[in-house]
Design a protein around this motif. Structure first.
Motif, PDB file in Angstrom:
ATOM      1  N   GLY A 114       8.634  -4.518  10.392  1.00  0.00           N
ATOM      2  CA  GLY A 114       8.287  -3.307  11.122  1.00  0.00           C
ATOM      3  C   GLY A 114       9.414  -2.853  12.040  1.00  0.00           C
ATOM      4  O   GLY A 114       9.680  -1.643  12.159  1.00  0.00           O
ATOM      5  N   LEU A 147       3.605 -12.829   3.231  1.00  0.00           N
ATOM      6  CA  LEU A 147       2.894 -11.613   3.620  1.00  0.00           C
ATOM      7  C   LEU A 147       1.840 -11.858   4.687  1.00  0.00           C
ATOM      8  O   LEU A 147       1.264 -10.896   5.213  1.00  0.00           O
ATOM      9  CB  LEU A 147       2.253 -10.972   2.390  1.00  0.00           C
ATOM     10  N   THR A 148       1.552 -13.108   4.986  1.00  0.00           N
ATOM     11  CA  THR A 148       0.603 -13.423   6.060  1.00  0.00           C
ATOM     12  C   THR A 148       1.289 -14.016   7.283  1.00  0.00           C
ATOM     13  O   THR A 148       0.612 -14.496   8.196  1.00  0.00           O
ATOM     14  CB  THR A 148      -0.466 -14.408   5.552  1.00  0.00           C
ATOM     15  N   LEU A 167       6.179  -9.871   9.312  1.00  0.00           N
ATOM     16  CA  LEU A 167       5.652  -8.518   9.396  1.00  0.00           C
ATOM     17  C   LEU A 167       6.226  -7.778  10.602  1.00  0.00           C
ATOM     18  O   LEU A 167       6.549  -6.581  10.508  1.00  0.00           O
ATOM     19  CB  LEU A 167       4.124  -8.562   9.465  1.00  0.00           C
TER      20      LEU A 167
END
Length: 260
Positions: free
Chosen positions: A64, A54-55, A60
């Motif tokens: 997206g 998640l980092t 991410l």
């Protein structure tokens, strides 16, 4: 005729559900383990794999991009398919049989064959589409078409469209006004079911994304494919995150649909 034993039915259902849950539970345990080698159970548990996932900016960004492509394709589907189905069921109901055959065409041709054909068509085109999200949005629209059409067509059949439109016309509403204010609210359950069914399928699509855009517009499935050999724990955390997201989306759709 005697009623069958309900206990036997429960045993069969619970057994099937248990067998289906085994790989999910195993993947979850592996994504939470610090090390799982020759032992039956993991040697320790940690959330570090999820924290790392998640980092990670690359994950991410890929997530997206997948959301952007899937949502764009579904919006395009709603804009084009909803009016088309309305026209078919209200003005030309006999065309429904033809449409039931046409919507099967995306599944009649294997994705690899379709991808190669599109590569040959658009490779020398004056408009550069290969490697861009726009070709993927158009392709996903055709994939979503069968899911969208069949579910929405069933909803149109259930609402008795002609009687609703006749009543609206008697009250002075025009056809477009009746479509937006009367027909669409009655299609909420079928529309949401088709949207989330298509969304869950599109989010996991790999062949078209890999062949048409690849790493030039890295989606979630391309990212999963590229990191699969780095760490089994990290990959398991990625798979479980994807599964939980789809599960929550489906649950939200069922909740919203039940309130309609």
């Amino acid at each position: 005729m005697q009623n069958s034993n309900p206990i036997f039915h429960r045993i069969v259902v619970y057994t099937i559900v248990g067998l289906l849950l085994i790989p999910i539970i195993a993947t979850l345990a592996y994504s939470l383990s610090t090390h799982w080698g020759a032992t039956i159970l993991p040697e320790g548990f940690t959330l570090s794999w999820y924290r790392e996932l998640l980092t990670t900016p690359r994950f991410l960004a890929a997530f997206g991009r997948s959301l952007f492509i899937c949502i764009s394709a579904l919006i395009l589907s709603c804009v084009l398919i909803l009016p088309a189905i309305f026209v078919i069921f209200y003005y030309f109901p006999k065309l429904d049989r033809l449409m039931n055959l046409l919507i099967l065409l995306p599944f009649a041709v294997p994705p690899v064959v379709s991808s190669v054909g599109m590569l040959q068509i658009y490779a020398d085109s004056s408009v550069s589409l290969i490697g861009t999200p726009w070709i993927l949005i158009g392709t996903y629209f055709t994939i979503a078409l069968p899911f969208m059409y069949r579910a929405i067509a069933n909803a149109f059949t259930a609402i008795n469209l002609r009687d609703l439109m006749d009543a609206a016309h008697l009250l002075g509403a025009s056809t477009p006004r009746a479509f937006f204010l009367i027909v669409l609210p009655n299609l909420k359950k079928g529309l949401m079911a088709s949207l989330f069914l298509a969304f869950s399928f599109l989010l996991g699509e790999f062949v078209f994304a890999n062949m048409l855009v690849g790493t030039r517009f890295e989606t979630l499935q391309i990212y999963l494919y590229s990191v699969r050999a780095e760490s089994g724990h990290y990959t398991s955390a990625l798979v479980m995150t994807y599964f939980i997201f789809i599960f929550l989306s489906t649950w939200l759709a069922s909740r919203l649909g039940s309130k309609s």
